[in-house]
Enzyme design. Structure first.
Site, PDB file in Angstrom:
ATOM      1  N   HIS A 207       0.834  -1.206   0.000  1.00  0.00           N
ATOM      2  CA  HIS A 207       0.000   0.000   0.000  1.00  0.00           C
ATOM      3  C   HIS A 207       0.865   1.251   0.000  1.00  0.00           C
ATOM      4  CE1 HIS A 207      -3.913  -1.744   0.310  1.00  0.00           C
ATOM      5  NE2 HIS A 207      -3.471  -2.587   1.217  1.00  0.00           N
ATOM      6  N   CYS A 510       0.352  -1.455 -20.754  1.00  0.00           N
ATOM      7  CA  CYS A 510      -0.371  -0.732 -19.692  1.00  0.00           C
ATOM      8  C   CYS A 510       0.145  -1.092 -18.309  1.00  0.00           C
ATOM      9  CB  CYS A 510      -1.870  -0.959 -19.802  1.00  0.00           C
ATOM     10  SG  CYS A 510      -2.346  -2.671 -19.544  1.00  0.00           S
TER      11      CYS A 510
HETATM   12  C1  PEP Z   1      -0.358  -5.650 -15.298  1.00  0.00           C
HETATM   13  O1  PEP Z   1      -0.396  -6.792 -14.835  1.00  0.00           O
HETATM   14  O2  PEP Z   1       0.677  -5.123 -15.765  1.00  0.00           O
HETATM   15  C2  PEP Z   1      -1.580  -4.825 -15.303  1.00  0.00           C
HETATM   16  C3  PEP Z   1      -1.616  -3.671 -15.924  1.00  0.00           C
HETATM   17  O3  PEP Z   1      -2.642  -5.290 -14.596  1.00  0.00           O
HETATM   18  P1  PEP Z   1      -2.766  -5.212 -12.998  1.00  0.00           P
HETATM   19  O4  PEP Z   1      -1.616  -4.419 -12.459  1.00  0.00           O
HETATM   20  O5  PEP Z   1      -4.080  -4.581 -12.726  1.00  0.00           O
HETATM   21  O6  PEP Z   1      -2.727  -6.651 -12.609  1.00  0.00           O
END
Ligand code: PEP
Ligand code: MG
Length: 585
Positions: A207, A510
């Site tokens: 966190h 992403c």
């Molecule tokens: C990832 O795994 O890089 C992603 C963007 O999804 P999350 O962080 O929500 O698992």
């Protein structure tokens, strides 16, 4: 002796840990108050109950104290926003957790194992038992143990009539040091007062780390010994290098000052989305709610590259109705009229459990029924979500793309694409975050219109290293050669699929990797078509991308790919990008 502390014969003393949010600052330390003292156990001459008290009256005190803690956390949630609000609301719910309260009340009885306890002692032991159970489960469940112990401390303070533990108050800004921060603390700290965060434990996805990034505060976690630095001591924190220097000299003070000038210059994103030669690379935002989307649009994001829909419903024990979902997604679409918004279907499981979709008793949740796989165990939820997304799309002008998380095979991609088509959604895609999807992207992208690399999970799964664990931070690094190779394989597979189908098959990123300006250059060079990140990272990434041509990015990508380790790759690319040092990144 703390092995994270290097004590030279003369000052400065340096502490090192894992840098989780960049930035350089100097300021005085304020330590979080030490944990609440353990109430005395029964026996050894300690009266089980105060004079005049009964198990019933102590039980009522526990219930009242839990209610007050819940009300106080709720009230703080009202004044917080975004992620901070969600964390406070979740902690408030935990304060009223019947399992904790009931097991504490049981311990008040004379029949309880070891005899009757005081209310304080009963809450203490009940909290410890719940936390131990969570810790034994490991992974993300173990992180919830900290939340239970936080709630326990608050209830004990309430019973004792003491102020709740939490962020110290001070008139002048300070650097907050702690062993680790509880979600309720990190959610409410005032970024105008707190200059940086340093903790002796916690991991890169704790966190503390997540909120530090969201608030734009430099932060170093897992730096043993920092929770022992005396209050008022001046320290220098380098959130990129992961170092803390006690009583910094003029040079480090100048570095901190230079950073504050650069940081304000980098705070504003000018919306640029091209490399030095004009090559277009859209920069999009990762959001979790409509409120996030409004902020991202104001920050100049060209669209949304990842809407984490599970963030809209983390506090829900039941599936949200289609109408509620239409409203939640519509709020995001409304912030980006005519722009691209990539909606990810619910990624429940592992670090993001949703009670209506995931089974808390799974032995290995990161490898379990997570993301798209929940369609196997809870059929209907995904179809209803797609229906809601389509209805929200119809009411707005945003260009909606939809993708499924945790896709592992081309068959899954094909099934998901046909579900999207049935719902009237035209652009179905997949997250590439499981190594099998990267390895077979040529097959997968014949079925799907686009892919988005989730480098957080792709790294976790490629390296078999839990992304939330501090001690595994070095493995959990998207610069790892194996991860870069998987990114390249995905992009190459997409080109094959595009050639075979005659259709564009864009691959975006992403995961957090997109927010690292040096890695963003490498990703561009590896053939990635767009980058999506937290809105705060846009300006720095854009500033660095604007200094390289596509050919230069490709050269740097080749250098990174050829490197034998993450450290060598990072250092070599940084050497090739002098702009990073100029901007203090
Ligand atoms: C990832 O795994 O890089 C992603 C963007 O999804 P999350 O962080 O929500 O698992
Ligand atoms: Mg993921």
């Amino acid at each position: 002796m703390n092995n994270g502390v290097s004590t030279a014969a003369t000052l400065p003393v340096q502490f090192s840990g894992v840098g989780v949010a960049s930035g350089r600052v100097v300021g005085p330390v304020r330590q979080m108050p030490k944990p609440v003292q353990e109430p005395a156990a029964p026996g050894h001459g300690v009266a089980p109950l105060p004079a005049g008290a009964t198990a019933e009256s102590e039980g009522l005190r526990i219930k009242d104290a839990a209610k007050s803690v819940k009300a106080e956390l709720r009230a703080r949630a009202e004044t917080a926003s975004g992620e901070g609000r969600e964390v406070l609301e979740a902690t408030a719910l935990m304060a009223a957790d019947p399992m904790l309260i009931k097991s504490a009340i049981k311990l008040l009885s004379a029949e309880a194992d070891g005899g009757a306890r005081t209310a304080e002692r009963a809450v203490w032991e009940a909290g410890a038992a719940v936390a131990a159970k969570l810790t034994a489960l490991g992974g993300y469940m173990a992180e919830r143990a900290t939340d239970v112990l936080d709630v326990r401390a608050r209830i004990v303070c309430e019973l004792r009539g003491l102020p709740a533990p939490g962020i110290p108050s001070a008139d002048a800004p300070f650097i907050l040091a702690a062993e680790d921060l509880a979600p309720a603390d990190t959610a409410t700290l005032d970024p105008a007062k707190v200059l940086a965060l340093v903790t002796s434990s916690g991991g890169p996805q704790s966190h503390t780390a997540i909120l530090a990034r969201a608030l734009g505060l430099p932060a170093v976690v897992a730096a043993p010994g920092v929770d022992e630095i005396a209050d008022g001591t001046e320290i220098y924190v380098d959130g990129a290098a992961g170092t803390i220097t006690v009583e910094p000299g003029d040079e480090l003070r100048a570095a901190a000052e230079a950073w504050s000038v650069q940081a304000s210059a980098l705070a504003a994103f000018n919306g640029s989305n091209t490399l030095a030669d004009g090559f277009v690379l859209p920069l999009l935002a990762n959001v979790g709610t409509g409120a996030d989307a409004v902020k991202a649009a104001a920050a100049g994001a060209e669209g949304v590259g990842l809407l984490r829909t599970e963030f809209c419903f983390l506090d829900r024990s039941e599936e949200p109705t289609v109408a509620e979902q239409i409203e939640a997604y519509g709020a995001v679409f409304a912030a980006f009229p005519g722009k691209k918004v990539v909606v990810r279907t619910l990624d429940a499981g592992a670090d993001k459990p949703l009670p209506f979709l995931t089974n808390a008793d799974e032995p290995n949740p990161a490898l379990g029924v997570r993301g798209y796989r929940t369609d196997l165990t809870s059929p209907g939820v995904l179809a209803r979500q797609l229906e809601a997304i389509a209805a929200a799309e119809a009411a707005h002008s945003a260009e909606v793309w939809v993708m499924a998380p945790m896709i592992s095979t081309a068959e899954e991609a094909a099934t998901f694409a046909s579900m999207c088509t049935a719902a009237g959604l035209k652009t179905p895609g997949v997250m590439v975050e499981v190594p099998s999807a990267a390895l077979t992207s040529a097959h997968i992208l014949r079925e799907a219109s686009f892919a988005s690399l989730g480098t957080n999970d792709l790294t976790q799964y490629a390296m078999a290293a839990d992304r939330q664990l501090g001690p595994l931070a070095t493995l959990n690094d998207p610069w790892q050669p194996a991860v870069l190779a998987l990114v390249k394989l995905t992009a190459d597979g997409a080109s094959l699929a595009s050639a075979a189908t005659g259709l564009p098959k864009p691959v975006g990123v992403c995961g957090e990797a997109a927010a690292d300006p040096a890695l963003a250059v490498v990703l561009a060079g590896l053939g990635v078509a767009s980058l999506s990140m937290s809105a705060r990272a846009l300006a720095a990434v854009a500033a660095v991308l604007a200094t390289v041509t596509l050919a230069q990015a490709q050269e740097l990508a080749a250098v990174a790919l050829a490197a034998p380790s993450a450290a060598v790759a990072r250092a070599a690319v940084r050497d090739g990008l002098p702009i990073l040092a100029e901007l203090g990144l």
